[in-house]
Design an enzyme around this catalytic site. Structure first.
Site, PDB file in Angstrom:
ATOM      1  N   TYR A 146       0.844  -1.193   0.000  1.00  0.00           N
ATOM      2  CA  TYR A 146       0.000   0.000   0.000  1.00  0.00           C
ATOM      3  C   TYR A 146       0.881   1.246   0.000  1.00  0.00           C
ATOM      4  O   TYR A 146       1.638   1.466   0.937  1.00  0.00           O
ATOM      5  CB  TYR A 146      -0.900  -0.041   1.239  1.00  0.00           C
ATOM      6  CG  TYR A 146      -1.868   1.102   1.419  1.00  0.00           C
ATOM      7  CD1 TYR A 146      -2.207   1.966   0.383  1.00  0.00           C
ATOM      8  CD2 TYR A 146      -2.468   1.307   2.665  1.00  0.00           C
ATOM      9  CE1 TYR A 146      -3.113   2.991   0.566  1.00  0.00           C
ATOM     10  CE2 TYR A 146      -3.390   2.335   2.861  1.00  0.00           C
ATOM     11  CZ  TYR A 146      -3.692   3.180   1.810  1.00  0.00           C
ATOM     12  OH  TYR A 146      -4.589   4.198   2.008  1.00  0.00           O
TER      13      TYR A 146
ATOM     14  N   LYS B  16      -1.555  -1.303  -3.980  1.00  0.00           N
ATOM     15  CA  LYS B  16      -2.599  -0.282  -3.890  1.00  0.00           C
ATOM     16  C   LYS B  16      -1.886   1.051  -4.023  1.00  0.00           C
ATOM     17  O   LYS B  16      -1.177   1.484  -3.125  1.00  0.00           O
ATOM     18  CB  LYS B  16      -3.346  -0.371  -2.562  1.00  0.00           C
ATOM     19  CG  LYS B  16      -4.405   0.721  -2.391  1.00  0.00           C
ATOM     20  CD  LYS B  16      -5.051   0.692  -1.021  1.00  0.00           C
ATOM     21  CE  LYS B  16      -6.045   1.836  -0.877  1.00  0.00           C
ATOM     22  NZ  LYS B  16      -6.660   1.881   0.485  1.00  0.00           N
TER      23      LYS B  16
END
Length: 369
Positions: free
Chosen positions: A198, A226
């Site tokens: 992320y 992400k």
């Protein structure tokens, strides 16, 4: 008796250090042993037996390819009771709404789910509860990242032990680290099982540079990223075959259909999961994307999850309870939301109650929980 036991264990003998694999300290030649300088024994080199987890059983039920195939992943909200504990009845209802409207995965205890306001016991319990109740219908991705590698290891071990399908790992925030430190941190946690990295510099204060992602992308447990930096970064990765989920709801349509992203890890899908499913699965739809943009802008005018928490309370699907330091949006913003629901259509939002404007007195802010 005690001294005899110590001798048997090698702890009471002059060679005790040898029992632990250490060399005894010997005085230097010609040194007066009574007045000479004390010299430390050499440090023991202890192999790391903790990484990865040693087990003959599979640590999860899901392959990395199964995670890579997901297109709509909801960063699920965590609702609370008036005393600040989890409202599992409301949580289960939210989960059913996601599953029924086509979400393929959920992030449990992410930023939206306020994992940073949870103890690790709460965190792992919620992951386990989600797997136990919904794990056969939707992929459960536990946010077990931390700015401490030690905590990230421990939480990931526990998360996979209770059955989560994949982990979400952020780069170490606040303290930060070097690029090589990032690689070492991620390689360590990637050993646990399928993992999504992320990247959200606005929250961590440090971008994960492409050089780091390229180095760890060869790890067999690396599912993808992400990514919140923008379209150019998304395209750079997707051109090289790295799976990307947009981390920005306002960019996810173009990221998906123009820049090659696999899908989105979404906040707004907590509210309109069916419309987000349509946006991710049914081809380019600039009209629907434009229709949702005022709602998306409204949600992120204040730091997430303040807008989402306010919205779900006004839809009647969660209690109006906030764990501090989050507080509800002011009255004028709450009135705006009702107008947006009417413009988009109440039938497209989660829940069945009429949307309402809550008063300030309706909200509960909890500091101890």
């Amino acid at each position: 008796m005690a001294s005899s036991l110590l001798m048997n264990l090698g702890l009471g003998s002059n060679n005790a250090t040898l029992s632990f694999g250490l060399k005894p300290c010997r005085p230097a030649d010609g040194t007066n042993t009574r007045a000479g300088r004390w010299r430390s024994p050499e440090a023991a080199v202890i192999p790391n037996y903790h990484l990865p987890m040693r087990s003959l059983e599979n640590k999860n039920r899901t392959s990395v390819d199964d995670i890579k195939s997901l297109r709509l992943i909801t960063a699920i909200k965590t609702p609370y009771l008036p005393d600040g504990r989890f409202d599992l009845e409301a949580y289960d209802s939210l989960m059913h709404m996601q599953i029924n409207n086509g979400a393929e995965g959920v992030i449990v205890g992410g930023t939206t789910g306020e994992g940073h306001l949870m103890s690790w016991d709460e965190h792992i319990m919620l992951i386990g509860h989600t797997v136990n109740c919904f794990g056969t219908s939707i992929k459960v991705i536990g946010n077990t990242g931390s700015n401490s590698t030690r905590e990230a290891i421990h939480a990931s071990e526990q998360g996979f032990a209770v059955g989560m399908h994949a982990a979400l790992h952020i780069n170490p925030y606040y303290g930060k680290t070097s690029s090589q430190g990032l690689v070492s941190h991620f390689e360590t946690v990637l050993s646990m099982g399928p993992t999504i990295i992320y990247n959200v510099p606005s929250r961590t204060g440090q971008d994960i540079p492409p050089s780091v992602i390229h180095m760890i992308s060869q790890n067999p447990n690396m599912a993808g990223v992400k990514e919140c930096v923008g379209h150019n970064r998304v395209k750079e990765y997707t051109d090289q075959g790295i799976v990307i989920w947009s981390g920005n709801d306002n960019e996810c349509h173009d990221s998906r259909w123009t820049y090659g992203a696999n899908g989105v890890i979404s906040v707004v899908s907590n509210l309109v999961p069916g419309l987000m499913h349509e946006l991710m699965f049914q081809g380019k739809n600039p009209s629907l994307n434009s229709k949702l943009m005022p709602l998306i802008d409204w949600l992120f005018r204040e730091p997430n999850p303040i807008g989402l928490n306010t919205a779900l309370a006004q839809l009647g699907v969660t209690r109006p309870v906030f764990r501090l330091p989050y507080v509800p949006l002011p009255l004028e913003r709450r009135v705006e939301f009702v107008g947006m629901v009417e413009a988009i259509g109440r039938e497209n939002f989660v829940g069945e109650k009429d949307v309402q404007v809550l008063d300030d007195a309706d909200f509960i802010s909890v500091g101890r929980y």
